[in-house]
Design an enzyme around this catalytic site. Structure first.
Site, short mmCIF file in Angstrom:
data_model
loop_
_atom_site.label_atom_id
_atom_site.label_comp_id
_atom_site.label_asym_id
_atom_site.label_seq_id
_atom_site.Cartn_x
_atom_site.Cartn_y
_atom_site.Cartn_z
N ASP A 282 10.25 9.02 -4.82
CA ASP A 282 9.21 8.51 -5.70
C ASP A 282 9.80 8.29 -7.09
O ASP A 282 10.26 9.23 -7.74
CB ASP A 282 8.06 9.52 -5.76
CG ASP A 282 6.82 8.95 -6.43
OD1 ASP A 282 6.92 7.91 -7.09
OD2 ASP A 282 5.74 9.56 -6.27
N CYS B 241 2.35 4.87 0.61
CA CYS B 241 2.99 5.90 -0.21
C CYS B 241 1.89 6.83 -0.73
O CYS B 241 0.80 6.88 -0.17
CB CYS B 241 3.84 5.30 -1.32
SG CYS B 241 2.91 4.44 -2.62
N ASN C 138 -0.09 4.32 -4.07
CA ASN C 138 -0.19 2.87 -3.89
C ASN C 138 -0.02 2.11 -5.21
O ASN C 138 -0.63 1.06 -5.40
CB ASN C 138 -1.50 2.48 -3.21
CG ASN C 138 -1.52 1.05 -2.70
OD1 ASN C 138 -2.56 0.39 -2.74
ND2 ASN C 138 -0.40 0.55 -2.21
N CYS D 208 3.48 2.36 -6.75
CA CYS D 208 4.93 2.22 -6.94
C CYS D 208 5.62 1.74 -5.66
O CYS D 208 5.89 0.55 -5.49
CB CYS D 208 5.55 3.54 -7.39
SG CYS D 208 4.97 4.12 -9.00
N ARG D 209 5.90 2.67 -4.75
CA ARG D 209 6.74 2.35 -3.60
C ARG D 209 6.10 1.42 -2.59
O ARG D 209 6.73 0.44 -2.15
CB ARG D 209 7.18 3.65 -2.91
CG ARG D 209 8.11 4.52 -3.73
CD ARG D 209 8.30 5.89 -3.12
NE ARG D 209 7.07 6.67 -3.16
CZ ARG D 209 6.91 7.88 -2.62
NH1 ARG D 209 7.92 8.42 -1.94
NH2 ARG D 209 5.78 8.53 -2.74
N SER D 210 4.86 1.70 -2.19
CA SER D 210 4.26 0.86 -1.13
C SER D 210 3.97 -0.56 -1.60
O SER D 210 4.22 -1.51 -0.84
CB SER D 210 3.02 1.53 -0.52
OG SER D 210 2.02 1.78 -1.48
#
Length: 222
Positions: A123, A11, A14, A16-18
């Site tokens: 995001d 993401c 690195n 939140c999402r990933s």
């Protein structure tokens, strides 16, 4: 046993999402006893948060779901691009940035939501806890589909079919590149692959060292 399938989630920062995707995928693998079949990590396209832990809201959601793991943010490197078989990104901006910095990633990198027919993982950084929970549920659905696809290909290796590197190239089809001499029975391998659960169907072309599907229905092939 053949080497593990290497999966990298990417993401922007690195945090939140990933890392959420990494935690979810690790949980799915653990639940099915497949941890030793995969190597999993995550990274960001930018360096703003390098060395930081994941966002507290991401951590809270992962803890709620039993998917938390210790994490320190890092930036995507060329070594990652060369080492990983699948690079799953969260949105088109991530995709474009990975390909801009590392053109050699073409064929390995794709949107994680391709597993659900397309789209982007929004995001949640500027949102609230519910936005993080929504990201979790979206990623969980996509990664369940990805795990089934990847596990099916691993099953081929267990039956003596070498599938060391797998590429999904946009909408063109499933492409498998063999880094070592492949099996003698290419037609049998094609039948085996065709029987795997897949989102789309195509016609197979096979020759030593290569197997792919071209075209998909509704597309001009070549």
């Amino acid at each position: 046993m053949d080497r593990p399938v290497r999966v990298l989630f990417v993401c922007l920062g690195n945090i939140c999402r990933s890392p959420m995707a990494e935690g979810i995928f690790r949980k799915l693998l653990k639940e099915r006893g497949l941890e030793d079949r995969f190597e999993v990590d995550s990274a960001g396209t930018g360096a703003w948060h390098v060395g930081e832990p994941m966002d507290p809201r991401a951590r809270r959601v992962l803890e709620e779901e039993g998917a938390y793991f210790p994490h320190v943010a890092r930036r995507l490197t060329r070594e990652d691009v060369l080492a990983y078989d699948h690079i799953l990104v969260m949105d088109r901006e991530n995709l474009e940035e990975v390909l801009r910095r590392f053109p050699e990633a073409r064929g390995k990198v794709r949107l994680v939501l391709e597993e659900l027919g397309g789209g982007e993982v929004q995001d949640p950084y500027y949102g609230d806890l519910e936005d993080f929970r929504e990201v979790y549920w979206t990623l969980e659905a996509a990664l369940q589909a990805f795990r089934a696809e990847a596990r099916g290909l691993q099953a081929l290796a267990e039956r003596g079919v070498r599938v060391p590197q797998v590429h999904w190239v946009g909408e063109e089809g499933l492409v498998l590149a063999y880094l070592e001499p492949g099996p003698e029975d290419w037609e049998g391998l094609a039948r085996t692959l065709a029987a795997l659960p897949r989102r789309r169907e195509g016609s197979y072309l096979a020759e030593p060292g290569f197997l792919g599907t071209f075209p998909l229905p509704g597309r001009e092939g070549g």
